[in-house]
Design a protein around this motif. Structure first.
Motif, PDB file in Angstrom:
ATOM      1  N   ALA A 176       6.161  12.286 -44.274  1.00  0.00           N
ATOM      2  CA  ALA A 176       6.978  11.310 -44.989  1.00  0.00           C
ATOM      3  C   ALA A 176       7.008   9.977 -44.249  1.00  0.00           C
ATOM      4  O   ALA A 176       6.888   8.906 -44.862  1.00  0.00           O
ATOM      5  CB  ALA A 176       8.391  11.850 -45.167  1.00  0.00           C
ATOM      6  N   TYR A 177       7.176  10.040 -42.924  1.00  0.00           N
ATOM      7  CA  TYR A 177       7.180   8.796 -42.151  1.00  0.00           C
ATOM      8  C   TYR A 177       5.832   8.085 -42.258  1.00  0.00           C
ATOM      9  O   TYR A 177       5.760   6.872 -42.454  1.00  0.00           O
ATOM     10  CB  TYR A 177       7.506   9.080 -40.681  1.00  0.00           C
ATOM     11  CG  TYR A 177       7.344   7.856 -39.798  1.00  0.00           C
ATOM     12  CD1 TYR A 177       8.398   6.958 -39.638  1.00  0.00           C
ATOM     13  CD2 TYR A 177       6.136   7.587 -39.164  1.00  0.00           C
ATOM     14  CE1 TYR A 177       8.241   5.814 -38.854  1.00  0.00           C
ATOM     15  CE2 TYR A 177       5.969   6.453 -38.390  1.00  0.00           C
ATOM     16  CZ  TYR A 177       7.026   5.570 -38.237  1.00  0.00           C
ATOM     17  OH  TYR A 177       6.864   4.429 -37.471  1.00  0.00           O
ATOM     18  N   PRO A 187      -4.601   3.961 -30.603  1.00  0.00           N
ATOM     19  CA  PRO A 187      -3.331   3.874 -29.873  1.00  0.00           C
ATOM     20  C   PRO A 187      -2.655   2.511 -29.960  1.00  0.00           C
ATOM     21  O   PRO A 187      -1.419   2.428 -29.987  1.00  0.00           O
ATOM     22  CB  PRO A 187      -3.737   4.219 -28.440  1.00  0.00           C
ATOM     23  CG  PRO A 187      -4.895   5.142 -28.587  1.00  0.00           C
ATOM     24  CD  PRO A 187      -5.655   4.606 -29.779  1.00  0.00           C
ATOM     25  N   ASN A 188      -3.433   1.444 -30.020  1.00  0.00           N
ATOM     26  CA  ASN A 188      -2.834   0.113 -30.103  1.00  0.00           C
ATOM     27  C   ASN A 188      -1.988  -0.060 -31.363  1.00  0.00           C
ATOM     28  O   ASN A 188      -1.062  -0.878 -31.393  1.00  0.00           O
ATOM     29  CB  ASN A 188      -3.915  -0.959 -30.062  1.00  0.00           C
ATOM     30  CG  ASN A 188      -4.512  -1.107 -28.660  1.00  0.00           C
ATOM     31  OD1 ASN A 188      -3.835  -0.842 -27.656  1.00  0.00           O
ATOM     32  ND2 ASN A 188      -5.769  -1.514 -28.583  1.00  0.00           N
ATOM     33  N   ASP A 189      -2.291   0.718 -32.414  1.00  0.00           N
ATOM     34  CA  ASP A 189      -1.511   0.629 -33.646  1.00  0.00           C
ATOM     35  C   ASP A 189      -0.065   1.072 -33.444  1.00  0.00           C
ATOM     36  O   ASP A 189       0.819   0.722 -34.237  1.00  0.00           O
ATOM     37  CB  ASP A 189      -2.156   1.486 -34.739  1.00  0.00           C
ATOM     38  CG  ASP A 189      -3.525   0.971 -35.160  1.00  0.00           C
ATOM     39  OD1 ASP A 189      -3.818  -0.211 -34.883  1.00  0.00           O
ATOM     40  OD2 ASP A 189      -4.279   1.759 -35.766  1.00  0.00           O
ATOM     41  N   LEU A 190       0.180   1.853 -32.397  1.00  0.00           N
ATOM     42  CA  LEU A 190       1.530   2.376 -32.165  1.00  0.00           C
ATOM     43  C   LEU A 190       2.520   1.264 -31.858  1.00  0.00           C
ATOM     44  O   LEU A 190       3.739   1.445 -32.020  1.00  0.00           O
ATOM     45  CB  LEU A 190       1.512   3.383 -31.020  1.00  0.00           C
ATOM     46  CG  LEU A 190       0.751   4.683 -31.284  1.00  0.00           C
ATOM     47  CD1 LEU A 190       0.614   5.485 -29.995  1.00  0.00           C
ATOM     48  CD2 LEU A 190       1.445   5.514 -32.352  1.00  0.00           C
ATOM     49  N   ALA A 191       2.035   0.123 -31.384  1.00  0.00           N
ATOM     50  CA  ALA A 191       2.934  -0.994 -31.066  1.00  0.00           C
ATOM     51  C   ALA A 191       3.662  -1.498 -32.309  1.00  0.00           C
ATOM     52  O   ALA A 191       4.709  -2.151 -32.196  1.00  0.00           O
ATOM     53  CB  ALA A 191       2.143  -2.121 -30.412  1.00  0.00           C
ATOM     54  N   LEU A 192       3.134  -1.184 -33.483  1.00  0.00           N
ATOM     55  CA  LEU A 192       3.742  -1.638 -34.736  1.00  0.00           C
ATOM     56  C   LEU A 192       4.595  -0.551 -35.387  1.00  0.00           C
ATOM     57  O   LEU A 192       5.045  -0.712 -36.523  1.00  0.00           O
ATOM     58  CB  LEU A 192       2.652  -2.104 -35.703  1.00  0.00           C
ATOM     59  CG  LEU A 192       1.776  -3.255 -35.189  1.00  0.00           C
ATOM     60  CD1 LEU A 192       0.679  -3.569 -36.194  1.00  0.00           C
ATOM     61  CD2 LEU A 192       2.616  -4.491 -34.910  1.00  0.00           C
ATOM     62  N   HIS A 193       4.806   0.551 -34.668  1.00  0.00           N
ATOM     63  CA  HIS A 193       5.577   1.667 -35.207  1.00  0.00           C
ATOM     64  C   HIS A 193       6.894   1.830 -34.464  1.00  0.00           C
ATOM     65  O   HIS A 193       7.087   1.292 -33.371  1.00  0.00           O
ATOM     66  CB  HIS A 193       4.771   2.966 -35.095  1.00  0.00           C
ATOM     67  CG  HIS A 193       3.789   3.157 -36.200  1.00  0.00           C
ATOM     68  ND1 HIS A 193       4.092   3.849 -37.344  1.00  0.00           N
ATOM     69  CD2 HIS A 193       2.506   2.738 -36.335  1.00  0.00           C
ATOM     70  CE1 HIS A 193       3.039   3.853 -38.148  1.00  0.00           C
ATOM     71  NE2 HIS A 193       2.059   3.181 -37.552  1.00  0.00           N
ATOM     72  N   SER A 194       7.787   2.605 -35.071  1.00  0.00           N
ATOM     73  CA  SER A 194       8.986   3.057 -34.377  1.00  0.00           C
ATOM     74  C   SER A 194       8.635   4.334 -33.631  1.00  0.00           C
ATOM     75  O   SER A 194       8.193   5.313 -34.235  1.00  0.00           O
ATOM     76  CB  SER A 194      10.111   3.332 -35.389  1.00  0.00           C
ATOM     77  OG  SER A 194      11.253   3.855 -34.726  1.00  0.00           O
ATOM     78  N   CYS A 195       8.795   4.329 -32.307  1.00  0.00           N
ATOM     79  CA  CYS A 195       8.381   5.475 -31.491  1.00  0.00           C
ATOM     80  C   CYS A 195       9.571   6.043 -30.717  1.00  0.00           C
ATOM     81  O   CYS A 195      10.462   5.305 -30.282  1.00  0.00           O
ATOM     82  CB  CYS A 195       7.282   5.057 -30.519  1.00  0.00           C
ATOM     83  SG  CYS A 195       5.741   4.572 -31.335  1.00  0.00           S
ATOM     84  N   GLY A 237      14.453  14.262 -33.767  1.00  0.00           N
ATOM     85  CA  GLY A 237      14.312  12.908 -34.272  1.00  0.00           C
ATOM     86  C   GLY A 237      13.048  12.721 -35.080  1.00  0.00           C
ATOM     87  O   GLY A 237      13.045  12.059 -36.132  1.00  0.00           O
ATOM     88  N   VAL A 238      11.956  13.339 -34.604  1.00  0.00           N
ATOM     89  CA  VAL A 238      10.700  13.275 -35.351  1.00  0.00           C
ATOM     90  C   VAL A 238      10.856  13.982 -36.690  1.00  0.00           C
ATOM     91  O   VAL A 238      10.423  13.474 -37.740  1.00  0.00           O
ATOM     92  CB  VAL A 238       9.552  13.896 -34.526  1.00  0.00           C
ATOM     93  CG1 VAL A 238       8.293  14.049 -35.384  1.00  0.00           C
ATOM     94  CG2 VAL A 238       9.243  13.036 -33.308  1.00  0.00           C
ATOM     95  N   LEU A 239      11.491  15.148 -36.689  1.00  0.00           N
ATOM     96  CA  LEU A 239      11.689  15.902 -37.928  1.00  0.00           C
ATOM     97  C   LEU A 239      12.552  15.120 -38.928  1.00  0.00           C
ATOM     98  O   LEU A 239      12.439  15.318 -40.139  1.00  0.00           O
ATOM     99  CB  LEU A 239      12.340  17.254 -37.619  1.00  0.00           C
ATOM    100  CG  LEU A 239      11.459  18.284 -36.911  1.00  0.00           C
ATOM    101  CD1 LEU A 239      12.291  19.464 -36.429  1.00  0.00           C
ATOM    102  CD2 LEU A 239      10.339  18.763 -37.826  1.00  0.00           C
ATOM    103  N   GLY A 243      10.548   8.338 -36.547  1.00  0.00           N
ATOM    104  CA  GLY A 243       9.400   7.658 -35.979  1.00  0.00           C
ATOM    105  C   GLY A 243       8.368   8.618 -35.450  1.00  0.00           C
ATOM    106  O   GLY A 243       8.374   9.819 -35.752  1.00  0.00           O
ATOM    107  N   ILE A 244       7.470   8.090 -34.632  1.00  0.00           N
ATOM    108  CA  ILE A 244       6.403   8.863 -34.006  1.00  0.00           C
ATOM    109  C   ILE A 244       6.856   9.237 -32.595  1.00  0.00           C
ATOM    110  O   ILE A 244       7.286   8.368 -31.824  1.00  0.00           O
ATOM    111  CB  ILE A 244       5.102   8.049 -33.950  1.00  0.00           C
ATOM    112  CG1 ILE A 244       4.619   7.720 -35.371  1.00  0.00           C
ATOM    113  CG2 ILE A 244       4.016   8.810 -33.183  1.00  0.00           C
ATOM    114  CD1 ILE A 244       3.394   6.815 -35.409  1.00  0.00           C
ATOM    115  N   GLY A 245       6.798  10.505 -32.270  1.00  0.00           N
ATOM    116  CA  GLY A 245       7.305  10.970 -30.979  1.00  0.00           C
ATOM    117  C   GLY A 245       6.236  11.579 -30.097  1.00  0.00           C
ATOM    118  O   GLY A 245       5.208  12.069 -30.566  1.00  0.00           O
ATOM    119  N   CYS A 246       6.503  11.562 -28.779  1.00  0.00           N
ATOM    120  CA  CYS A 246       5.655  12.245 -27.800  1.00  0.00           C
ATOM    121  C   CYS A 246       6.355  13.544 -27.409  1.00  0.00           C
ATOM    122  O   CYS A 246       7.535  13.548 -27.074  1.00  0.00           O
ATOM    123  CB  CYS A 246       5.426  11.362 -26.571  1.00  0.00           C
ATOM    124  SG  CYS A 246       6.948  10.871 -25.722  1.00  0.00           S
TER     125      CYS A 246
END
Length: 327
Positions: A176-177, A187-195, A237-239, A243-246
């Motif tokens: 959904a996110y 990986p550089n695209d992650l700078a534009l995401h909520s992580c 939080g990911v569920l 955002g995208i989580g580690c």
């Protein structure tokens, strides 16, 4: 008589007991694997040190003197005490018992150790376990520990180490996110995401990647509205599509299997200080207490047999229909 004097006489006292028990120097020598003359000299040394006659020697047999009778009774007590010490050591060495204090990183301990403690305690009813979960550096002596788990590709020198599993991480999000925000292709695209990241120390928001095939390395600074140092909280939080989580692989695995989340950037390895081989560390001691030995063997067996350590990339990333990141 000074301590160092009577300590040196203890072997002679044991020989004296054996002579009385067997009835002759030769019989005692045969049982002790030495010569009759050596046995005779040792008894003579004991008599000289005590300044008393212990044995009356005749051509046909040995007879205890009055002083020898009293000395024999005391020496028998000494030999019996030595036997009891050996029996105690045998029991300790054979039967695991006592408290084992083990430290492990929080997520690792919660997911890979704690679930097996009940079975271990049932298997070894005389062994107790104190499991300390902390991500701070610990020391076996300074923190009064028997064992500790550390994740590193280079175990510290001076300690014995038993390998467990290799700990890896993934970057993940809900479909959904990704439908809403787009699927990162690099990986550089992650700078534009909520992580979602740890935020425990400066630099936790700098994610480091290595491409699985080209070995290209990329560092990217991420941002997000939810920061937490607990892996389970990051998973929640990911569920919730925050955002995208580690996450450590063993934390995310069940949600991946249930298709609640998908892996992002599967061709890249996310590397952190919490990445690499996990080890049980302990003092190098050939007389390792059985309570420690059985817990080491038990955890190595349980964790190695668990498929939590096999990171299969059978879980597809986002579906082809998920749009690419714009801009």
């Amino acid at each position: 008589m000074r301590t160092n004097q009577y300590m040196g006489l203890l072997p002679y006292m044991a020989v004296f007991v054996k002579v009385v028990e067997t009835g002759s120097f030769s019989a005692a020598a045969e049982q002790l694997g030495t010569t009759a003359s050596s046995i005779s000299r040792q008894v003579a040394c004991l008599e000289q040190a005590l300044s008393v006659k212990l044995l009356e020697r005749t051509t046909r047999r040995l007879k205890l003197s009055a002083a020898g009778t009293d000395a024999y009774a005391r020496c028998c007590e000494m030999v019996q005490s030595a036997k009891l010490v050996l029996e105690l050591a045998e029991r300790i060495n054979e039967a695991p018992q006592g408290m084992v204090k083990i430290s492990a990183p929080r997520a690792f301990g919660m997911r890979l150790i704690a679930p097996h403690i009940e079975e271990f305690l049932n298997r070894y009813p005389e062994v107790d376990v104190q499991l300390r979960l902390t991500d701070r550096p610990v020391d076996l002596i300074g923190d009064d520990l028997d064992l500790m788990v550390r994740i590193t590709d280079t175990p510290p020198e001076g300690l014995a180490a038993r390998p467990l599993i290799r700990v890896s991480h993934i970057i993940c999000a809900t479909a959904a996110y990704l439908e809403k925000r787009g699927y990162p292709q690099h990986p550089n695209d992650l700078a534009l995401h909520s992580c979602l990241y740890l935020g425990e120390i400066p630099g936790d928001n700098c994610w480091k990647f290595r491409h699985l095939h080209t070995q290209e390395r990329v560092n990217v600074t991420v941002r997000g509205r939810y920061v937490t140092n607990h892996s389970r909280a990051r998973l929640e939080g990911v569920l919730s599509s925050l955002g995208i989580g580690c996450l450590p692989w063993f934390v995310a695995r069940e949600a991946l299997e249930a298709k609640q989340i998908v892996e992002v950037l599967p061709q890249w390895d996310y590397t952190t200080s919490y990445y690499g081989m996990s080890w049980i560390l302990y003092h190098p001691n050939r007389f390792l207490p059985p309570k420690c030995r059985v817990l080491i063997d038990f955890l190595a067996e349980k964790i190695a047999d668990s498929d939590l350590n096999r990171r299969a990339r059978a879980y597809p990333p986002a579906q082809e229909g998920v749009k690419r990141l714009n801009g």
